[in-house]
Every structure is written in structure tokens, then in C-alpha cells.
Design an enzyme around this catalytic site. Structure first.
Site, mmCIF file in Angstrom:
data_model
loop_
_atom_site.group_PDB
_atom_site.id
_atom_site.type_symbol
_atom_site.label_atom_id
_atom_site.label_comp_id
_atom_site.label_asym_id
_atom_site.label_seq_id
_atom_site.Cartn_x
_atom_site.Cartn_y
_atom_site.Cartn_z
ATOM 1 N N ARG A 12 32.625 -17.113 14.880
ATOM 2 C CA ARG A 12 33.522 -16.123 15.499
ATOM 3 C C ARG A 12 33.517 -16.380 16.990
ATOM 4 O O ARG A 12 32.473 -16.291 17.642
ATOM 5 C CB ARG A 12 33.069 -14.693 15.195
ATOM 6 N N HIS A 28 42.730 -14.820 12.220
ATOM 7 C CA HIS A 28 41.599 -14.251 11.474
ATOM 8 C C HIS A 28 41.808 -14.598 9.989
ATOM 9 O O HIS A 28 42.036 -13.730 9.151
ATOM 10 C CB HIS A 28 41.551 -12.733 11.689
ATOM 11 N N GLN A 61 39.904 -12.868 6.982
ATOM 12 C CA GLN A 61 40.387 -11.511 6.703
ATOM 13 C C GLN A 61 41.641 -11.565 5.825
ATOM 14 O O GLN A 61 41.825 -10.759 4.916
ATOM 15 C CB GLN A 61 40.697 -10.790 8.015
ATOM 16 N N ASP A 82 46.590 -3.007 13.013
ATOM 17 C CA ASP A 82 45.257 -3.331 13.526
ATOM 18 C C ASP A 82 45.130 -2.646 14.885
ATOM 19 O O ASP A 82 46.120 -2.150 15.442
ATOM 20 C CB ASP A 82 45.079 -4.856 13.639
ATOM 21 N N CYS A 114 42.137 -4.037 8.777
ATOM 22 C CA CYS A 114 40.940 -4.882 8.658
ATOM 23 C C CYS A 114 39.678 -4.184 9.148
ATOM 24 O O CYS A 114 38.574 -4.609 8.818
ATOM 25 C CB CYS A 114 41.158 -6.198 9.382
ATOM 26 N N ARG A 143 36.187 -8.894 1.514
ATOM 27 C CA ARG A 143 35.740 -9.949 2.436
ATOM 28 C C ARG A 143 34.638 -10.774 1.767
ATOM 29 O O ARG A 143 34.615 -12.005 1.864
ATOM 30 C CB ARG A 143 35.188 -9.331 3.738
HETATM 31 N N1 CP Z 1 37.519 -6.970 10.138
HETATM 32 C C1 CP Z 1 36.467 -7.531 10.782
HETATM 33 O O1 CP Z 1 36.474 -8.732 11.083
HETATM 34 O O2 CP Z 1 35.425 -6.690 10.988
HETATM 35 P P1 CP Z 1 34.159 -6.993 11.931
HETATM 36 O O3 CP Z 1 34.685 -7.146 13.340
HETATM 37 O O4 CP Z 1 33.251 -5.817 11.752
HETATM 38 O O5 CP Z 1 33.525 -8.277 11.453
#
Ligand code: CP
Length: 320
Positions: free
Chosen positions: A114, A141, A144, A237, A277, A305
Site C-alpha cells: 500500500r 485500489h 477492493q 467513497d 469500501c 476482501r
Molecule cells: N477499504 C480499505 O482499503 O480499508 P482499509 O483502509 O482499512 O484497509
């Protein structure tokens, strides 16, 4: 696509990476979603990481779902998750992604990261012999989206032909991933956003080109009431993505007409599902009545997920 031939484990193998949603073809996306259903039905049945092999999961930014779902998924499949915070590693200014990858690939089965810029992921993946997975970047992403498509498929059956409306920041990683992933699945993706927060033109062009071959379609516009009309799935989002906190006041003003509330949901298909998400800012991008109401599928989406990422790792590791 990001395939590359590499010497690995004593043989010439093709290493595949998953850095953006269109790194997989429509057939491959369908294969991964079918695997997600299989591993959800039999959670401990597939153990490609038996050994245990280790998967490095690196975070430049905070996370709850991504961290837990990768850690649990890797353990479910017989492996050991190695969670690395960039702040306490040499990555992030002290060592390049390429050099980090050269070290990690000798010890781990896959690298999950990430981060901020997509270019860092590209560098991490270039010439690397183990799969590199984008666990969220500023641009995309894709993990997701595998979970979101799996959730839609579970509830609606076929993805092809499904109409999805994303209302909010069209230039966000979620909106851009929705464009590519839905086009790949033959879905009709509509993005409702202020003009100055439109998706990148090259991402829209890529999604358009994919949709032309899958029977899907791509629409980007500024009117949420029109774009949500008849939609089977309504998505939003946060208006304030990680790193944009200083712009919150201005962003709230700009995005308020794009809030997903009961009035907007009433214009969608009567059976429409709501996805987010998470984490969510109730009262901003979505009102409480929608996110906590009967049309919301966010908790299944969140659980998925785990299953979708296990399917992705299983699929990538079969080739590594
Ligand atoms: N949706 C998502 O990626 O959640 P986090 O930021 O908690 O990993």
C-alpha cells in the site's frame, strides 16, 4: 498487462503482477472471482503457501481491512504474513523499491504494498520474480474492486450488463478502479463527479477500449440524478482521501451535491445495492439511513476482501 518471464525456483516462469485492474483479462478476472467463491465455501481447503512461505505486506499508509484480510488470508493458506510498516523499514526514501524487491524476492512468495505513487509499484514489480500486488495507491485500489465485483456477483449473478453508478470524487483511486474493473467485467459504469474531479483521461480511454470488447460501457458526467437512474449498484467513497485532509472544508462544499442519500437511492433500481469500501464518513459522502439501511451490502463487501484476495494470491502463485 504486467507479465514477465523470470528465473525462479530453478525454472523459467512467468511472473504476473496486479498493479491495476486491467492487469487481468476479462477471462482471468472471471477465473479469480470463481476462485473467490471456491475459497469462501471452503476456507481452509487451498494451501499454496504451505511450508510456511512468507508474504511481505507493506504499508506506507494506515489500514484496517487490507491489513487484516491479507494477514488472515495468508495464514488461511498455510503461509506467514510479514506486516511491514514503511516508517520502520529502509523503504521510503532510504532504499529504492527496486532494491527492496531484490532483497524480498529471495525470501518471500509475494509482495503486497500500500503506497502513494503508482510509479513506486511499477518500480517494485519491474524484473521482480515474485508477484507484486497493489494494496492501494493514489491511482487505483484493485484488490477492493475484486471484493466489490465478487459481492455484486454473489447478490446479482452475472456481472455483465449490471449498471453501476459511482457518485463522488471521480479522480479517486476507487473511481478509477471502478472504471477499469467494471469495463473488464462487461458492466456499465457511470461516474458522477464535479468536472474538476474527473477521472484521468487516459484511464477513461483505457476503460472505454476494454468496454468496447466486453459489451460494457463507460459514462462520466456531472449530474448524479441522471447517472444514478436505474442503477443496480450505487457506490461512493470518502471525499477526503488519505493525504487530502487539508482540503476537507473545500471538498465538502464541492461534493455535497454528490452525497448518496435516500433521495438519490430512490432514483436507482428499486433493488439497488449500496457499496462503500470503508472507512465511511457518515453524513458526508453517504447518509446514515443508506449505509446502515437494508440496501447496504458493506459488511459482506468488507468480508469479501478476504476471499477475493486469497483467490488473487492463489491465482498469481500458481504462475510464480
Ligand atoms: N477499504 C480499505 O482499503 O480499508 P482499509 O483502509 O482499512 O484497509
Amino acid at each position: 498487462l504486467h507479465p514477465q518471464w523470470n528465473w525462479n525456483r530453478g525454472g523459467l516462469v512467468m511472473t504476473r503482477h496486479f498493479l491495476r485492474d486491467d492487469d487481468i483479462s476479462p477471462a482471468e478476472q472471471a477465473e479469480i472471482l470463481a476462485l473467490a467463491a471456491e475459497v469462501k465455501a471452503d476456507r481452509f481447503g487451498r494451501r499454496p503457501l504451505e511450508g510456511p512461505e512468507t508474504v511481505a505486506v507493506i504499508f506506507d499508509k494506515s489500514s484496517t481491512r487490507t491489513r487484516v484480510s491479507f494477514a488472515v488470508g495468508i495464514a488461511d493458506m498455510g503461509g506467514t504474513p510479514l506486516i511491514i510498516s514503511t516508517a520502520s523499514s529502509q523503504l521510503g526514501g532510504k532504499e529504492t523499491p527496486a532494491d527492496t524487491a531484490r532483497v524480498l524476492e529471495r525470501m518471500v512468495a509475494a509482495i503486497v504494498w500500500r503506497t502513494y505513487g503508482q510509479d513506486g509499484l511499477e518500480e517494485m514489480a519491474k524484473d521482480t520474480t515474485v508477484p507484486v500486488i497493489n494494496a492501494l495507491s493514489d491511482d487505483f485500489h484493485p484488490c477492493q474492486l475484486l471484493a466489490d465485483l465478487f459481492t455484486i456477483q454473489e447478490k446479482r449473478g452475472d456481472l455483465a450488463g449490471t449498471v453501476v453508478c459511482f457518485s463522488g470524487d471521480g479522480g479517486s483511486n476507487m473511481a478509477q478502479s471502478y472504471l477499469l474493473a467494471c469495463a473488464t467485467a462487461g458492466m456499465h459504469i457511470r461516474i458522477a463527479c464535479p468536472e474538476e474531479f474527473s477521472p484521468r483521461p487516459d484511464v477513461v480511454a483505457d476503460a472505454d477500449a476494454i468496454a468496447a470488447s466486453t459489451g460494457g460501457s463507460v459514462t462520466v458526467g456531472t449530474n448524479p440524478d441522471e447517472l444514478v437512474s436505474g442503477a443496480h449498484v450505487v457506490v461512493t467513497d470518502t471525499w477526503v482521501s488519505m493525504g487530502k485532509e487539508a482540503e476537507k472544508v473545500e471538498r465538502v462544499k464541492t461534493f455535497t451535491p454528490y452525497q448518496v442519500n435516500q433521495a438519490l437511492m430512490a432514483k436507482a433500481d428499486p433493488e439497488a445495492m449500496f457499496l462503500h469500501c470503508l472507512p465511511a464518513d457518515r453524513g458526508f459522502e453517504v447518509d446514515q439511513a443508506v449505509i446502515d439501511g437494508p440496501q447496504s451490502a458493506i459488511w459482506d463487501e468488507s468480508e469479501n476482501r478476504l476471499h477475493a484476495q486469497k483467490a488473487l494470491m492463489l491465482w498469481l502463485l500458481q504462475r510464480a
